[in-house]
Design a protein around this motif. Structure first.
Motif, PDB file in Angstrom:
ATOM      1  N   ASP A 104       0.800  -1.015  -0.298  1.00  0.00           N
ATOM      2  CA  ASP A 104       0.048   0.082   0.078  1.00  0.00           C
ATOM      3  C   ASP A 104       1.379   1.161  -0.290  1.00  0.00           C
ATOM      4  OD1 ASP A 104      -2.116  -1.507  -0.342  1.00  0.00           O
ATOM      5  OD2 ASP A 104      -2.493  -1.224   1.476  1.00  0.00           O
ATOM      6  N   ARG A 105       2.337   1.254   0.519  1.00  0.00           N
ATOM      7  CA  ARG A 105       2.822   2.808   0.526  1.00  0.00           C
ATOM      8  C   ARG A 105       3.320   2.865  -0.095  1.00  0.00           C
ATOM      9  NH1 ARG A 105       8.485   2.584   1.877  1.00  0.00           N
ATOM     10  NH2 ARG A 105       8.021   0.329   2.808  1.00  0.00           N
ATOM     11  N   LEU A 106       3.822   1.956  -1.141  1.00  0.00           N
ATOM     12  CA  LEU A 106       4.750   1.958  -1.853  1.00  0.00           C
ATOM     13  C   LEU A 106       3.845   2.482  -3.898  1.00  0.00           C
ATOM     14  CD1 LEU A 106       7.146  -1.664  -2.345  1.00  0.00           C
ATOM     15  CD2 LEU A 106       7.862   0.695  -1.576  1.00  0.00           C
ATOM     16  N   PHE A 107       2.997   1.482  -3.179  1.00  0.00           N
ATOM     17  CA  PHE A 107       2.012   2.325  -4.564  1.00  0.00           C
ATOM     18  C   PHE A 107       1.688   3.695  -4.267  1.00  0.00           C
ATOM     19  CE2 PHE A 107      -2.441   2.922  -6.213  1.00  0.00           C
ATOM     20  CZ  PHE A 107      -2.549   2.496  -7.844  1.00  0.00           C
ATOM     21  N   GLN A 108       0.885   4.102  -3.160  1.00  0.00           N
ATOM     22  CA  GLN A 108       0.953   5.503  -2.194  1.00  0.00           C
ATOM     23  C   GLN A 108       2.384   6.846  -3.030  1.00  0.00           C
ATOM     24  OE1 GLN A 108      -1.586   7.095  -2.628  1.00  0.00           O
ATOM     25  NE2 GLN A 108      -2.852   5.203  -2.323  1.00  0.00           N
ATOM     26  N   GLN A 109       3.131   5.854  -2.597  1.00  0.00           N
ATOM     27  CA  GLN A 109       4.562   7.151  -3.238  1.00  0.00           C
ATOM     28  C   GLN A 109       4.929   6.590  -4.810  1.00  0.00           C
ATOM     29  OE1 GLN A 109       6.954   5.288   0.814  1.00  0.00           O
ATOM     30  NE2 GLN A 109       7.979   4.682  -1.496  1.00  0.00           N
ATOM     31  N   LEU A 110       4.266   5.645  -5.412  1.00  0.00           N
ATOM     32  CA  LEU A 110       4.856   5.370  -6.391  1.00  0.00           C
ATOM     33  C   LEU A 110       3.642   6.441  -7.528  1.00  0.00           C
ATOM     34  CD1 LEU A 110       5.359   1.822  -7.750  1.00  0.00           C
ATOM     35  CD2 LEU A 110       6.785   3.763  -7.799  1.00  0.00           C
ATOM     36  N   GLU A 111       2.653   6.252  -6.898  1.00  0.00           N
ATOM     37  CA  GLU A 111       1.309   7.171  -7.171  1.00  0.00           C
ATOM     38  C   GLU A 111       1.711   9.239  -7.431  1.00  0.00           C
ATOM     39  OE1 GLU A 111      -2.537   6.249  -8.067  1.00  0.00           O
ATOM     40  OE2 GLU A 111      -0.793   5.980  -9.361  1.00  0.00           O
ATOM     41  N   GLU A 112       2.786   9.489  -6.242  1.00  0.00           N
ATOM     42  CA  GLU A 112       3.157  10.387  -6.655  1.00  0.00           C
ATOM     43  C   GLU A 112       5.189  11.213  -7.437  1.00  0.00           C
ATOM     44  OE1 GLU A 112       4.153  11.041  -1.939  1.00  0.00           O
ATOM     45  OE2 GLU A 112       2.115  10.801  -1.418  1.00  0.00           O
ATOM     46  N   GLU A 113       5.713   9.794  -7.717  1.00  0.00           N
ATOM     47  CA  GLU A 113       6.449   9.907  -7.733  1.00  0.00           C
ATOM     48  C   GLU A 113       6.546   9.523  -9.455  1.00  0.00           C
ATOM     49  OE1 GLU A 113       9.454   8.377  -3.690  1.00  0.00           O
ATOM     50  OE2 GLU A 113       9.527   7.357  -5.872  1.00  0.00           O
ATOM     51  N   VAL A 114       6.260   9.113 -10.242  1.00  0.00           N
ATOM     52  CA  VAL A 114       6.471   8.130 -11.376  1.00  0.00           C
ATOM     53  C   VAL A 114       5.841   9.561 -12.526  1.00  0.00           C
ATOM     54  CG1 VAL A 114       5.588   6.493 -13.113  1.00  0.00           C
ATOM     55  CG2 VAL A 114       6.833   5.848 -11.034  1.00  0.00           C
TER      56      VAL A 114
END
Length: 263
Positions: free
Chosen positions: A78-88
């Motif tokens: 869950d945490r990684l998904f949200q971080q990717l949503e912000e970064e990619v």
């Protein structure tokens, strides 16, 4: 997939006085214990390097060799998904198109490429340059390396907004790829079914060259699929439309691209 097993061995302790009076047979036993202690320490070092070993499921068919595991817990995923949503940052315009039968078509999903400096990757008639790694992509890449022992210098990011977004059947067999390196596919978000189809079983449904059953998997949130050689030489894979899927999915396929002719 190589597994590291830590086997605890029972040991006897003795004082220096005991050692002086120990018979030759017992001294041999003590030397053997010391040797096994060294082996155990080496195993502990291996476990420290692979500090989060995962249980692998082997998936095999004729010419197909894959390993599947849950790499991240739900909370981590869950945490990684949200971080990717912000970064990619995903491609737009002409970079969001591919060549199919000589014509440009929109990609039915969002796509981005990241990796080591100066790397390029050509597929579907277009060439993509690698953007610098983001912190989260680096973290996921390192986790994949720790779990597999393989190193990767490039990742293709695909974002599917829902089940309408899809990926057609294809093989990842481009000449830039190291043929000895597996492709590691990390899935985050909606679980989607993933289909392998043998190259000899494709074509017209009424006259396939061979009757080989497809292999179907469900790629779960936080999972890792390792496509080992020679899988991509013989099997196509794709992600079909699934209208009932209403939530997004991000897929990361880590690859190793040859640099200056070196793998």
């Amino acid at each position: 997939m190589e597994k590291f097993v830590n086997q605890r061995l029972s040991k006897r302790c003795c004082s220096s006085d005991d050692a002086k009076t120990t018979s030759p047979r017992k001294r041999v036993k003590l030397l053997e214990d010391e040797r096994m202690k060294g082996v155990e320490e080496e195993e502990d070092e291996a476990l420290a390097e692979f500090s989060h070993p995962v249980p692998w499921q082997k998936i095999e068919a004729e010419g197909l060799d894959c390993d599947y595991a849950l790499l991240f817990s739900k909370e981590e995923a869950d945490r990684l998904f949200q971080q990717l949503e912000e970064e990619v940052v995903y491609a737009t315009g002409e970079e969001a198109k591919v060549h199919v039968f000589g014509k440009l078509h929109n990609i039915p999903r969002k796509q981005a490429t990241y990796g080591d400096a100066s790397l390029n990757y050509t597929y579907s008639g277009v060439t993509r340059s690698a953007c610098p790694w983001t912190p989260t992509l680096e973290s996921i890449r390192d986790a994949v390396t720790k779990a597999t022992g393989q190193t990767f210098n490039f990742v293709l990011v695909n974002r599917y907004k829902d089940g309408q977004d899809h990926m057609g059947e294809h093989r990842d067999d481009e000449k830039e790829l190291d043929p000895l390196c597996p492709i590691a596919s990390v899935s985050l978000g909606a679980a989607r079914d993933f289909i392998f189809r043998h190259r000899d079983a494709r074509g017209k449904q009424s006259q396939p060259r061979r009757q080989i059953e497809p292999v179907r998997l469900e790629l779960a949130h936080g999972s890792l699929l390792l496509m080992n050689p020679p899988t991509n030489a013989f099997w196509y894979h794709g992600l079909p439309v699934r209208k009932k899927v209403l939530v997004p999915r991000i897929n990361l396929t880590f690859r190793r691209i040859a640099q200056d002719g070196k793998k």
